[in-house]
Design a protein around this motif. Sequence first.
Motif, PDB file in Angstrom:
ATOM      1  N   SER A 128      -5.593 -73.834 -25.873  1.00  0.00           N
ATOM      2  CA  SER A 128      -4.876 -72.597 -25.574  1.00  0.00           C
ATOM      3  C   SER A 128      -4.848 -72.250 -24.089  1.00  0.00           C
ATOM      4  CB  SER A 128      -5.496 -71.434 -26.358  1.00  0.00           C
ATOM      5  OG  SER A 128      -6.799 -71.143 -25.877  1.00  0.00           O
ATOM      6  N   ASN A 129      -5.511 -73.069 -23.244  1.00  0.00           N
ATOM      7  CA  ASN A 129      -5.452 -72.859 -21.797  1.00  0.00           C
ATOM      8  C   ASN A 129      -4.138 -73.433 -21.291  1.00  0.00           C
ATOM      9  OD1 ASN A 129      -5.826 -72.580 -19.063  1.00  0.00           O
ATOM     10  ND2 ASN A 129      -7.582 -73.955 -18.924  1.00  0.00           N
ATOM     11  N   LEU A 130      -3.064 -72.671 -21.463  1.00  0.00           N
ATOM     12  CA  LEU A 130      -1.719 -73.162 -21.165  1.00  0.00           C
ATOM     13  C   LEU A 130      -1.398 -72.988 -19.680  1.00  0.00           C
ATOM     14  CD1 LEU A 130       0.094 -71.806 -24.350  1.00  0.00           C
ATOM     15  CD2 LEU A 130      -0.669 -74.149 -23.887  1.00  0.00           C
ATOM     16  N   SER A 131      -2.077 -73.780 -18.879  1.00  0.00           N
ATOM     17  CA  SER A 131      -1.832 -73.799 -17.438  1.00  0.00           C
ATOM     18  C   SER A 131      -1.678 -75.247 -17.008  1.00  0.00           C
ATOM     19  CB  SER A 131      -2.976 -73.121 -16.681  1.00  0.00           C
ATOM     20  OG  SER A 131      -4.222 -73.683 -17.018  1.00  0.00           O
ATOM     21  N   PHE A 132      -0.698 -75.501 -16.148  1.00  0.00           N
ATOM     22  CA  PHE A 132      -0.312 -76.866 -15.774  1.00  0.00           C
ATOM     23  C   PHE A 132      -0.368 -77.019 -14.261  1.00  0.00           C
ATOM     24  CE2 PHE A 132       1.549 -75.693 -19.729  1.00  0.00           C
ATOM     25  CZ  PHE A 132       1.590 -76.827 -20.506  1.00  0.00           C
ATOM     26  N   GLN A 133      -0.906 -78.167 -13.817  1.00  0.00           N
ATOM     27  CA  GLN A 133      -1.062 -78.394 -12.381  1.00  0.00           C
ATOM     28  C   GLN A 133      -1.093 -79.893 -12.102  1.00  0.00           C
ATOM     29  OE1 GLN A 133      -4.533 -76.352 -10.849  1.00  0.00           O
ATOM     30  NE2 GLN A 133      -3.426 -75.774  -8.999  1.00  0.00           N
TER      31      GLN A 133
END
Length: 350
Positions: A128-133
Amino acid sequence: MQKRKFFIANLIFLGLSFTSPVKADADVDLAGYYLGRDNLAILTSGTYKDLANPNAGKSTLLLQHIDHYHGMGVHSYSGAKEAPTIMDTNANNRIPEISSLEAPLALTLGEGLYADKLVSNRSDSIYSNLSFQFVDALEGKPADSVETILLNSSAKRWNTLMKDASIGLELISATPGLFIGDDKETNVLTPGNTLSGDFLGNRFKPVFWVAKDAPVQTYTAEFRLVDLNDPGKNGGRFYFDFTNAEEPAAVGENAVYDDKTGALSIQDVYVDGQHYQVQLEMQGGDSWVLKTATLMDKQYHKSPYKYDTATMKLTIRSVKAMGKYYRAILANTGNFVFKLESATEVSIHY
């Protein structure tokens, strides 16, 4: 009493021995997903061992697992090894991963811009950690740091920097009624279009959402990473699954250690397609014997724990003991006598 004290001592000892990387994660702001390129030229295992890697050089979505990645939707082979077909995805192409047995990510009530919508809020699920890098964000840290260990994991398979790449996120398809926004706009990407620019150079945090009265079902978004300079480096397809269904009532602690009796109680253990309620009775300071295993007619917990019949190991991602949570692996030494193989203190529970 002596047996129970011995078990607690084992947990504390094993926790001190194995928890450093997990503890460090609490202090390091990692994205949930990274974007990199596949450096592996030749496959080194599996059915297609020694063949050229069909995903080599491709842009790839990498699910972060603190000290390693899972490549999502990588290009893969199918068919006979002598004449294989290249596929633009693979079996591990869904979030949550099929092997996790987790339900689709929950869509729950939003706030602010999304106050009247059901959105993809952060939960205790690792997915659920919907962060993209880009993986570039991990560069330049100390050699023993969580970031460097992650960047160079899998024998440096994914550590090629993306600073000279121009990558877009293509939304191939989405279930009608599912939308994607960010912290400023409620609709930044629609099916058949590509989000481009420097959004991935920073940390991109999409918000997936549906209307508050949307039909209760699973909502799916299908993506791929596209190389805007070289289509030959486009990534494979991957999927994110969500649901606006209410969670079952019975999703409390899935594993509890009773420090008075020494018993281990597990709500839901998944074995060969079946779900069981399991009671383990302490036999020694670090071993238990199976007391009861009750077959259930449906999944009881949102994220059941799994007993692997091949390795004869039970993986408990979080057991509550003495007010803390531990990831524990129990090995069946024969006749369903389980010995504690490892225990690692974790900061979240499932």
